[in-house]
Each structure stands twice: as C-alpha cells, then as structure tokens.
Design a protein around this motif. Structure first.
Motif, PDB file in Angstrom:
ATOM      1  N   PRO A 171       0.828  -1.218   0.000  1.00 25.36           N
ATOM      2  CA  PRO A 171       0.000   0.000   0.000  1.00 25.36           C
ATOM      3  C   PRO A 171       0.855   1.258   0.000  1.00 25.36           C
ATOM      4  CG  PRO A 171       0.105  -0.937   2.211  1.00 25.36           C
ATOM      5  CD  PRO A 171       0.806  -1.919   1.301  1.00 25.36           C
ATOM      6  N   GLY A 172       0.266   2.329  -0.521  1.00 28.33           N
ATOM      7  CA  GLY A 172       0.913   3.631  -0.457  1.00 28.33           C
ATOM      8  C   GLY A 172       2.030   3.860  -1.445  1.00 28.33           C
ATOM      9  N   MET A 173       2.247   2.966  -2.378  1.00 32.07           N
ATOM     10  CA  MET A 173       3.313   3.125  -3.359  1.00 32.07           C
ATOM     11  C   MET A 173       2.812   3.934  -4.556  1.00 32.07           C
ATOM     12  SD  MET A 173       5.781   1.521  -1.917  1.00 32.07           S
ATOM     13  CE  MET A 173       6.980   1.363  -3.235  1.00 32.07           C
ATOM     14  N   PRO A 174       3.658   4.802  -5.129  1.00 32.05           N
ATOM     15  CA  PRO A 174       3.240   5.518  -6.342  1.00 32.05           C
ATOM     16  C   PRO A 174       3.141   4.558  -7.515  1.00 32.05           C
ATOM     17  CG  PRO A 174       5.561   5.916  -5.884  1.00 32.05           C
ATOM     18  CD  PRO A 174       5.022   5.152  -4.706  1.00 32.05           C
ATOM     19  N   ARG A 184      15.963 -15.197  -9.269  1.00 30.94           N
ATOM     20  CA  ARG A 184      17.223 -15.889  -9.016  1.00 30.94           C
ATOM     21  C   ARG A 184      17.498 -16.996 -10.012  1.00 30.94           C
ATOM     22  NH1 ARG A 184      17.229 -16.474  -2.355  1.00 30.94           N
ATOM     23  NH2 ARG A 184      17.329 -14.217  -1.917  1.00 30.94           N
ATOM     24  N   GLN A 185      16.454 -17.497 -10.643  1.00 31.10           N
ATOM     25  CA  GLN A 185      16.619 -18.542 -11.649  1.00 31.10           C
ATOM     26  C   GLN A 185      16.825 -17.965 -13.045  1.00 31.10           C
ATOM     27  OE1 GLN A 185      13.929 -18.707  -9.263  1.00 31.10           O
ATOM     28  NE2 GLN A 185      15.460 -19.809  -8.030  1.00 31.10           N
ATOM     29  N   GLY A 186      16.890 -16.654 -13.161  1.00 33.09           N
ATOM     30  CA  GLY A 186      17.076 -16.024 -14.459  1.00 33.09           C
ATOM     31  C   GLY A 186      15.808 -15.851 -15.262  1.00 33.09           C
ATOM     32  N   ARG A 187      14.654 -16.059 -14.630  1.00 33.20           N
ATOM     33  CA  ARG A 187      13.384 -15.910 -15.331  1.00 33.20           C
ATOM     34  C   ARG A 187      12.997 -14.431 -15.369  1.00 33.20           C
ATOM     35  NH1 ARG A 187       7.654 -18.915 -13.724  1.00 33.20           N
ATOM     36  NH2 ARG A 187       6.488 -18.259 -15.587  1.00 33.20           N
ATOM     37  N   PRO A 188      12.566 -13.925 -16.520  1.00 37.62           N
ATOM     38  CA  PRO A 188      12.187 -12.508 -16.603  1.00 37.62           C
ATOM     39  C   PRO A 188      10.890 -12.229 -15.857  1.00 37.62           C
ATOM     40  CG  PRO A 188      11.678 -13.622 -18.664  1.00 37.62           C
ATOM     41  CD  PRO A 188      12.438 -14.606 -17.820  1.00 37.62           C
ATOM     42  N   VAL A 189      10.905 -11.192 -15.042  1.00 33.40           N
ATOM     43  CA  VAL A 189       9.761 -10.808 -14.219  1.00 33.40           C
ATOM     44  C   VAL A 189       9.318  -9.408 -14.624  1.00 33.40           C
ATOM     45  CG1 VAL A 189       8.945 -10.346 -11.871  1.00 33.40           C
ATOM     46  CG2 VAL A 189      10.563 -12.213 -12.291  1.00 33.40           C
ATOM     47  N   ILE A 190       8.020  -9.235 -14.824  1.00 36.74           N
ATOM     48  CA  ILE A 190       7.442  -7.914 -15.042  1.00 36.74           C
ATOM     49  C   ILE A 190       6.483  -7.648 -13.895  1.00 36.74           C
ATOM     50  CG2 ILE A 190       6.014  -6.472 -16.539  1.00 36.74           C
ATOM     51  CD1 ILE A 190       7.023  -8.108 -18.908  1.00 36.74           C
ATOM     52  N   ALA A 191       6.723  -6.563 -13.176  1.00 38.64           N
ATOM     53  CA  ALA A 191       5.913  -6.253 -11.998  1.00 38.64           C
ATOM     54  C   ALA A 191       5.108  -4.976 -12.211  1.00 38.64           C
ATOM     55  CB  ALA A 191       6.811  -6.107 -10.773  1.00 38.64           C
ATOM     56  N   PHE A 192       3.830  -5.048 -11.857  1.00 41.90           N
ATOM     57  CA  PHE A 192       2.952  -3.877 -11.799  1.00 41.90           C
ATOM     58  C   PHE A 192       2.527  -3.709 -10.346  1.00 41.90           C
ATOM     59  CE2 PHE A 192       2.585  -4.942 -16.195  1.00 41.90           C
ATOM     60  CZ  PHE A 192       2.080  -3.852 -16.880  1.00 41.90           C
ATOM     61  N   ASN A 193       2.456  -2.472  -9.871  1.00 42.79           N
ATOM     62  CA  ASN A 193       1.868  -2.331  -8.549  1.00 42.79           C
ATOM     63  C   ASN A 193       0.403  -1.923  -8.670  1.00 42.79           C
ATOM     64  OD1 ASN A 193       1.898   0.460  -9.013  1.00 42.79           O
ATOM     65  ND2 ASN A 193       3.425   0.900  -7.454  1.00 42.79           N
ATOM     66  N   LEU A 194      -0.316  -2.032  -7.556  1.00 41.76           N
ATOM     67  CA  LEU A 194      -1.754  -1.789  -7.571  1.00 41.76           C
ATOM     68  C   LEU A 194      -2.084  -0.368  -7.995  1.00 41.76           C
ATOM     69  CD1 LEU A 194      -2.929  -3.621  -4.325  1.00 41.76           C
ATOM     70  CD2 LEU A 194      -3.172  -4.383  -6.693  1.00 41.76           C
ATOM     71  N   ALA A 195      -1.240   0.586  -7.593  1.00 46.65           N
ATOM     72  CA  ALA A 195      -1.514   1.983  -7.944  1.00 46.65           C
ATOM     73  C   ALA A 195      -1.515   2.185  -9.454  1.00 46.65           C
ATOM     74  CB  ALA A 195      -0.491   2.896  -7.278  1.00 46.65           C
ATOM     75  N   LEU A 196      -0.604   1.541 -10.166  1.00 46.06           N
ATOM     76  CA  LEU A 196      -0.560   1.681 -11.623  1.00 46.06           C
ATOM     77  C   LEU A 196      -1.761   0.994 -12.264  1.00 46.06           C
ATOM     78  CD1 LEU A 196       0.732   2.559 -14.226  1.00 46.06           C
ATOM     79  CD2 LEU A 196       2.242   0.587 -14.111  1.00 46.06           C
ATOM     80  N   ILE A 197      -2.108  -0.180 -11.780  1.00 44.77           N
ATOM     81  CA  ILE A 197      -3.275  -0.889 -12.329  1.00 44.77           C
ATOM     82  C   ILE A 197      -4.532  -0.036 -12.173  1.00 44.77           C
ATOM     83  CG2 ILE A 197      -4.756  -2.915 -12.038  1.00 44.77           C
ATOM     84  CD1 ILE A 197      -2.199  -4.450 -11.199  1.00 44.77           C
TER      85      ILE A 197
END
Length: 242
Positions: free
Chosen positions: A85-88, A97-110
């Motif tokens: 919570p509270g993140m822009p 750690r396994q080298g897998r590509p991660v794409i992260a969205f936070n709730l504020a952007l969604i």
C-alpha cells in the motif's frame, strides 16, 4: 503466467471469473471521496478484470517476440502484482534468481490506467527491456564506469577510500550513460508488441502525459515524455503502413 502477491490475490482471482472489461476509463469521474465502499469495490474489480485481460492477451505475444528476436535467453515471462500500500504507480522488469524474466505492476498503476491500451503498452515496454538485454548492458556500463573512475583516482594517488568512492560514482554514471537510449529502444519494440496483440500503443502512450516530465536532464534516466510519444507514433505509423 500471472502471480498475485498477498492481499490482492483474492480480488484478482475473483475478478478473473467476471465479464471482460471495456477499453473505456478504468475509474468513474466521481471524486474518490464521494465513492461508497461498494463503488470502490466495483472500481477495483473493473481495474482487476482489465489488467487480467491485458496480461492474457499480451503475454504470449511478448514471449513470441522474445523467442523470435533472441537466442539462449529465458522468454517465459512471469507477471507479478506488487500489492504494497501507499506506493506511487510503477512497473518494472527484472530477473528472479533462476534467471526468469519478471514484469511487476503495482496496484496503484493498475488502478491509475485509464484504459487497456495503457496497460498493454506498459507491459510491452517492460517486456522489451528484457528482449533488448538492457539489464545486462546496464550492468556492463556500470562496471566499465567503475573501472575507469577508479583507475583515474588510483593514478592520481587517491586513498583506498577515495578510490572506492570513485568506483561507486563511476558505476552510477556508467549505469545512467545509455539509460535514455534504452527507454526509447523499449518504447519502439514495446510499440510493435502492443500492436501485435491488438492494442493501440499510441493511445497507450498517452500515459506519459499524466506523469512528471523528466525533461532532458544530463544523465537523467528517462528521455522527455514528448520524445517517447513521438517514437511510439512514428513506429506505429511505419508498422501499420508496411
């Protein structure tokens, strides 16, 4: 694959069973303070449905682009939601750690996205960072900067502590040296990925006009918003005419 973190899991998983969203505004025009609890829940469910639909459409297209444009890298994107919570509003690409590509969205952007095209373009942009190898290239630039600055300090007779400080400064300068170019490269390829998935990247790039413009600062990490939108427009026009 989408991975939901902590408290947002139940909301998104329930929303996935509902009807598909429209590409209209993700939020009502009613001021937030005037919304009832049921209104806020409806807005959250609509935003969640829209995000899930976009991920389901975009992920296979991004993975296909990755496989077609690269070799010997992991193209199995993991899409995660940061529910702190509270993140822009924010989205980013990294590797686990396994080298897998991660794409992260936070709730504020969604929640902040006004339509599915904005979410699609942002996802395409972050996927493009991985496909273009920007993390590795940035690390190489940082290493080179540290070596150069540290070497100059050492040749000048600096103390061990001063050399370490110079190396840290060099790493920071090196990492930022081509970051603007990386962002424009990701915008260009992200535009093509977004188009391939059936979304409008030009409409998606309207998001740039609702965030602070970094201008064209020396060693800034992002190019001016107008330059980013311009490359999206030109890339989309070229792709549509070919």
């Amino acid at each position: 694959m989408i991975r939901y973190l902590a408290s947002c899991a139940a909301l998104l998983l329930v929303a996935a069973c509902a009807a598909p969203p429209t590409t209209g505004p993700a939020r009502p025009t009613t001021p937030p303070e005037a919304l009832s609890d049921s209104d806020e829940q409806a807005v959250a469910r609509r935003a969640a449905r829209q995000f899930i639909t976009v991920v389901e459409d975009m992920e296979p297209i991004a993975e296909r682009a990755c496989r077609n444009r690269t070799s010997n890298i992991n193209c199995d994107f993991l899409i995660v939601v940061d529910d702190r919570p509270g993140m822009p509003p924010n989205a980013f690409q990294t590797l686990n750690r396994q080298g897998r590509p991660v794409i992260a969205f936070n709730l504020a952007l969604i929640a902040d996205a006004r339509n599915a095209d904005e979410l699609a373009f942002i996802l395409g942009h972050e996927a493009a960072h991985h496909i273009e190898g920007h993390l590795a290239r940035q690390a190489q630039n940082a290493t080179a900067g540290a070596v150069i600055f540290g070497g100059l300090a050492s040749l000048g007779g600096a103390s061990a502590e001063a050399v370490r400080n110079a190396q840290e400064l060099g790493a920071s300068v090196g990492a930022r040296s081509y970051s603007k170019e990386f962002e424009l490269e990701a915008d260009r390829l992200g535009t093509l990925i977004t188009l391939d998935a059936g979304y409008d990247p030009v409409r998606g790039a309207d998001y740039f006009f609702r965030i602070p413009d970094p201008g064209d600062r020396f060693l800034g990490t992002h190019p001016p918003n107008a330059a980013r939108r311009d490359i999206v427009r030109r890339t989309a026009a070229e792709a549509r005419s070919s």
